[in-house]
Design an enzyme around this catalytic site. Structure first.
Site, PDB file in Angstrom:
ATOM      1  N   HIS A 127      43.973  25.609  46.784  1.00 15.21           N
ATOM      2  CA  HIS A 127      43.188  24.535  46.179  1.00 15.21           C
ATOM      3  C   HIS A 127      42.067  24.045  47.095  1.00 15.21           C
ATOM      4  O   HIS A 127      41.074  23.477  46.627  1.00 15.21           O
ATOM      5  CB  HIS A 127      44.115  23.372  45.815  1.00 15.21           C
ATOM      6  CG  HIS A 127      43.622  22.531  44.673  1.00 15.21           C
ATOM      7  ND1 HIS A 127      42.278  22.332  44.407  1.00 15.21           N
ATOM      8  CD2 HIS A 127      44.293  21.812  43.733  1.00 15.21           C
ATOM      9  CE1 HIS A 127      42.150  21.535  43.354  1.00 15.21           C
ATOM     10  NE2 HIS A 127      43.357  21.220  42.932  1.00 15.21           N
ATOM     11  N   ASP A 345      36.519  37.467  29.697  1.00 13.85           N
ATOM     12  CA  ASP A 345      36.657  38.733  28.974  1.00 13.85           C
ATOM     13  C   ASP A 345      36.407  39.896  29.924  1.00 13.85           C
ATOM     14  O   ASP A 345      35.279  40.131  30.357  1.00 13.85           O
ATOM     15  CB  ASP A 345      35.660  38.762  27.812  1.00 13.85           C
ATOM     16  CG  ASP A 345      35.746  40.034  26.992  1.00 13.85           C
ATOM     17  OD1 ASP A 345      36.634  40.872  27.275  1.00 13.85           O
ATOM     18  OD2 ASP A 345      34.921  40.206  26.081  1.00 13.85           O
TER      19      ASP A 345
END
Length: 397
Positions: A127, A345
């Site tokens: 993070h 995608d």
């Protein structure tokens, strides 16, 4: 309201390859990257799992990489929005050295192929490198390159734009900086009881009912957003479920993306943490005894407080005092509602689901509810078993 799909975890068997590191085509530039005080406050590993339908393509991945195969169909996983830690351990590779910031990998990837041809992409990312917006931008860029496209968004790595000012200019005081002590034995209940993670679905009808409860009956609010209404409901219910004493300070922190507040100095594509957590603070007695509209009012004021001056002042404070605002007696709400993962995608369409596998004990996630084609919100969190049973009753609408 859905608990974990423990059946999927019980029957899922994973065969995992030995991890190997795929090096970049070109040498990585030397030197170091400055971490802001906000980055340094995010020293934890976040696990995410993306579930994709059938693919006939081979995936080419970088960094530390693990290939795995499962002995079932991907549908057997059920919902993966919040994943049982044991199941997450099968779908996400966690390096043994990950907590050693200077030596551990900042990113690991595991692709798990299922019998139906579908697969999951499990990632463990540090993070301190990036927040949710940056992580989605990274995934979109990775997918673009995999499809042979040029990068639409160039990552911006100069984090010195979020350095503290010299000298610091701390304005306040803010409730954000108040340390909350556990006077209700909350920590002990987390340690001695089984921790249960559940998700709760609020469709459009339930959200409308909740907002009517808040804005009618002579209460203070004339209107409020879905987010504020749910945040108030969860904050009060969690405080009650954990049996906070009336004089216990109850603190709600809201993860807030401040990129638009610093539009002139945080460029599009900023790769780092641009999050602060404006907070609401009151005693549990005040929170529970007053109408829920009082809580929504506090939340609205906290959100409205986030200005450029507030952001800069907070950075100065964190850099000066190295303050950790989190504890189990506090609640951090992080909204993933605006994280658009549908465009990730790699060549065969976007993921069918996105989930996380290691939610923190003081964290509540808001995610999009995509079941039954209804617009709504999924609320996911973990609590000790006895508290979860009470919480489930309190948030029933």
């Amino acid at each position: 309201m859905d608990a974990f799909n423990t059946t999927a975890n019980d029957v899922l068997t994973i065969e995992r390859s030995v991890p190997h590191t795929v090096l970049p085509e070109q040498d990585t530039p030397g030197g170091s990257i400055f971490l802001s005080s906000i980055d340094n406050a995010a020293l934890t590993i976040i696990s995410t799992v993306y579930a994709f339908d059938r693919s006939d393509a081979n995936v080419k991945l970088g960094v530390q990489f693990v290939e795995a195969s499962a002995d079932c169909r991907i549908e057997n996983l059920g919902s993966i929005q919040i994943i049982d830690p044991d199941l997450a351990g099968k779908l996400v590779y966690r390096d043994p050295t990950e907590n050693m910031l200077e030596d551990g990998p900042l990113l690991t990837v595991q692709v798990t192929k299922f019998k139906c041809g579908g697969f999951t992409l499990g990632m463990a990312i540090h993070h301190c490198m990036v927040d949710g917006v940056g992580a989605i931008n990274f995934m979109n860029s990775w997918a673009e390159l995999a499809r042979g496209k040029s990068l639409f968004l160039i990552p911006y790595h100069d984090r010195t734009i979020l350095k503290s000012r010299v000298p610091p200019q701390i304005r306040g005081p803010y409730d954000d900086f108040v340390r909350v002590s556990d006077v209700s034995d909350i920590t002990a209940s987390f340690e001695r009881e089984q921790i249960v993670y559940k998700s709760f679905h609020f469709d459009a009808d339930k959200l409308e009912t909740l907002k009517k409860m808040i804005t009618t009956g002579g209460q203070e609010m004339s209107s409020c957003s879905n987010f504020v209404a749910l945040a108030a409901l969860v904050w009060r219910a969690r405080s009650m479920a954990l049996k906070m004493k009336p004089h216990q300070l109850s603190k709600l922190l809201i993860a807030f993306d401040f990129r638009l507040k610093l539009r002139t100095s945080v460029p599009e594509g900023y790769f780092g943490n641009a999050l602060l957590a404006p907070s609401c603070l009151c005693t549990a007695g005040e929170l529970i005894d007053q109408p829920i509209s009082s809580a929504t009012g506090k939340i609205n004021k906290a959100i409205e407080r986030v200005t450029e001056d507030y952001v800069r002042s907070s950075i100065d404070f964190f850099d000066t005092y190295h303050y950790d605002p989190y504890s189990v007696s506090s609640l951090l709400i992080s909204s993933w509602l605006r994280l658009d993962y549908s465009c990730i995608d790699f060549g065969w369409g976007g993921p069918r689901q996105l989930g996380t596998g290691n939610p923190l004990l003081n964290l509540c996630l808001f995610m999009r509810d995509e079941s039954k084609n209804k617009k709504g919100t999924v609320v996911a969190l973990g609590l000790p078993l006895s508290a979860m049973n009470t919480f489930e009753e309190l948030v029933r609408i």
